[in-house]
Motif scaffolding. Structure first.
Motif, mmCIF file in Angstrom:
data_model
loop_
_atom_site.group_PDB
_atom_site.id
_atom_site.type_symbol
_atom_site.label_atom_id
_atom_site.label_comp_id
_atom_site.label_asym_id
_atom_site.label_seq_id
_atom_site.Cartn_x
_atom_site.Cartn_y
_atom_site.Cartn_z
ATOM 1 N N UNK A 96 -50.571 53.070 -66.348
ATOM 2 C CA UNK A 96 -50.503 51.373 -64.690
ATOM 3 C C UNK A 96 -52.125 51.492 -64.632
ATOM 4 N N UNK A 97 -53.272 50.678 -64.552
ATOM 5 C CA UNK A 97 -54.374 50.991 -64.263
ATOM 6 C C UNK A 97 -55.136 49.656 -63.228
ATOM 7 N N UNK A 98 -56.212 49.851 -63.128
ATOM 8 C CA UNK A 98 -56.672 48.964 -61.716
ATOM 9 C C UNK A 98 -57.663 48.316 -63.172
ATOM 10 N N UNK A 99 -57.023 46.755 -62.645
ATOM 11 C CA UNK A 99 -58.107 45.493 -63.596
ATOM 12 C C UNK A 99 -59.213 44.492 -62.738
ATOM 13 N N UNK A 100 -60.206 43.912 -63.401
ATOM 14 C CA UNK A 100 -60.857 43.569 -62.559
ATOM 15 C C UNK A 100 -61.216 42.277 -62.295
ATOM 16 N N UNK A 101 -61.354 41.573 -61.770
ATOM 17 C CA UNK A 101 -60.770 40.016 -61.507
ATOM 18 C C UNK A 101 -62.854 39.430 -61.368
ATOM 19 N N UNK A 102 -63.414 38.586 -62.147
ATOM 20 C CA UNK A 102 -64.135 38.180 -62.231
ATOM 21 C C UNK A 102 -64.204 37.417 -60.656
ATOM 22 N N UNK A 103 -65.523 37.313 -59.561
ATOM 23 C CA UNK A 103 -65.486 35.753 -58.320
ATOM 24 C C UNK A 103 -66.666 35.208 -59.047
ATOM 25 N N UNK A 104 -65.902 34.053 -59.448
ATOM 26 C CA UNK A 104 -66.760 32.827 -59.640
ATOM 27 C C UNK A 104 -67.767 32.051 -58.564
ATOM 28 N N UNK A 109 -63.233 41.639 -57.531
ATOM 29 C CA UNK A 109 -62.627 42.665 -57.598
ATOM 30 C C UNK A 109 -61.028 42.856 -58.451
ATOM 31 N N UNK A 110 -60.578 43.729 -57.652
ATOM 32 C CA UNK A 110 -59.578 44.335 -58.068
ATOM 33 C C UNK A 110 -58.416 44.045 -58.345
ATOM 34 N N UNK A 111 -57.410 44.372 -59.326
ATOM 35 C CA UNK A 111 -55.852 44.412 -58.740
ATOM 36 C C UNK A 111 -55.415 45.698 -59.978
ATOM 37 N N UNK A 112 -54.177 45.681 -59.637
ATOM 38 C CA UNK A 112 -53.033 46.857 -60.108
ATOM 39 C C UNK A 112 -51.911 46.330 -60.812
ATOM 40 N N UNK A 113 -52.354 46.925 -62.627
ATOM 41 C CA UNK A 113 -51.548 46.337 -63.521
ATOM 42 C C UNK A 113 -50.708 47.038 -63.360
ATOM 43 N N UNK A 114 -48.954 47.362 -63.135
ATOM 44 C CA UNK A 114 -48.204 47.900 -63.384
ATOM 45 C C UNK A 114 -47.989 48.612 -64.943
ATOM 46 N N UNK A 142 -63.289 33.918 -51.351
ATOM 47 C CA UNK A 142 -63.623 34.583 -52.346
ATOM 48 C C UNK A 142 -62.874 33.831 -53.439
ATOM 49 N N UNK A 143 -63.373 33.008 -54.535
ATOM 50 C CA UNK A 143 -62.990 32.539 -55.900
ATOM 51 C C UNK A 143 -62.928 33.321 -56.886
ATOM 52 N N UNK A 144 -61.818 33.598 -57.767
ATOM 53 C CA UNK A 144 -62.091 34.883 -58.839
ATOM 54 C C UNK A 144 -61.377 33.880 -59.996
ATOM 55 N N UNK A 164 -58.341 31.493 -58.698
ATOM 56 C CA UNK A 164 -57.706 31.948 -57.583
ATOM 57 C C UNK A 164 -58.849 31.972 -56.763
ATOM 58 N N UNK A 165 -57.827 32.337 -55.570
ATOM 59 C CA UNK A 165 -58.899 32.675 -54.357
ATOM 60 C C UNK A 165 -57.862 33.068 -52.643
ATOM 61 N N UNK A 166 -58.643 33.660 -52.493
ATOM 62 C CA UNK A 166 -58.174 34.501 -51.499
ATOM 63 C C UNK A 166 -58.799 34.905 -50.267
ATOM 64 N N UNK A 167 -58.366 34.430 -49.315
ATOM 65 C CA UNK A 167 -58.989 35.105 -48.010
ATOM 66 C C UNK A 167 -59.668 35.925 -47.477
ATOM 67 N N UNK A 168 -60.784 35.109 -46.849
ATOM 68 C CA UNK A 168 -62.445 36.095 -46.711
ATOM 69 C C UNK A 168 -62.181 37.611 -46.450
ATOM 70 N N UNK A 169 -62.418 36.382 -45.123
ATOM 71 C CA UNK A 169 -62.637 37.113 -43.775
ATOM 72 C C UNK A 169 -61.012 38.545 -43.296
ATOM 73 N N UNK A 170 -60.372 38.372 -44.086
ATOM 74 C CA UNK A 170 -58.925 39.389 -43.944
ATOM 75 C C UNK A 170 -59.102 40.132 -45.117
ATOM 76 N N UNK A 171 -59.316 39.816 -46.651
ATOM 77 C CA UNK A 171 -60.128 40.170 -47.593
ATOM 78 C C UNK A 171 -61.474 41.562 -46.904
ATOM 79 N N UNK A 172 -62.481 40.877 -46.235
ATOM 80 C CA UNK A 172 -63.546 42.044 -46.005
ATOM 81 C C UNK A 172 -62.148 43.149 -44.446
ATOM 82 N N UNK A 173 -61.757 41.713 -43.810
ATOM 83 C CA UNK A 173 -61.621 42.980 -42.975
ATOM 84 C C UNK A 173 -60.940 44.045 -42.439
ATOM 85 N N UNK A 174 -59.463 43.957 -43.651
ATOM 86 C CA UNK A 174 -59.249 45.077 -44.157
ATOM 87 C C UNK A 174 -59.131 45.677 -45.814
#
Length: 134
Positions: free
Chosen positions: A26-34, A10-15, A41-43, A54-64
């Motif tokens: 500012x750069x894009x950072x990666x988070x390994x899915x476990x 998964x990806x995030x943005x480091x300010x 989805x856990x990462x 940590x985790x995020x809602x899979x349905x919301x992530x895949x939809x948006x």
């Protein structure tokens, strides 16, 4: 023989921030899915001393294509988690020649106003100072 699975991220943005006397842009950072479940989805957060999954809602992530974490601090790169690497807009470098010409054109002796000249000079000085630091 065990089957090798592809590592997913998964990806995030480091300010942008300062580290010592250096500016880190500012750069894009990666988070390994476990792991993935039907609901989450856990990462693992990367590099910043967190080993807690940590985790995020899979349905919301895949939809948006992205999902924001409610409990994240503004400084955390995973405040918004992206399914695909986000594209960062890079600020265009100012053209000092054009800014200087605009400053000259805005001068009161050339038909401009005091306020327009002051604004144009401030833009030119900021760009010149930034160019000297780079």
């Amino acid at each position: 023989m065990s089957q090798i699975s592809a590592i997913e991220f998964l990806y995030g943005i480091e300010a942008g921030h300062e580290e010592g006397n250096d500016w880190v842009p500012t750069r894009v950072v990666t988070f390994r899915i476990t792991r993935k479940t039907s609901r989450r989805i856990y990462y693992l957060p990367q590099d910043w001393g967190q080993s807690k999954e940590r985790f995020v809602d899979r349905a919301a992530l895949e939809a948006d294509g992205q999902v924001s974490r409610r409990s994240a601090g503004w400084w955390e790169p995973d405040i918004t988690v992206y399914l695909n690497p986000p594209v960062l807009e890079q600020a265009e470098k100012p053209n000092l020649t054009q800014l200087k010409a605009a400053m000259v054109d805005a001068h009161p002796d050339r038909g401009g106003s005091d306020a327009a000249f002051i604004d144009a000079r401030a833009r030119y000085e900021r760009a010149r100072s930034a160019a000297m630091l780079a």
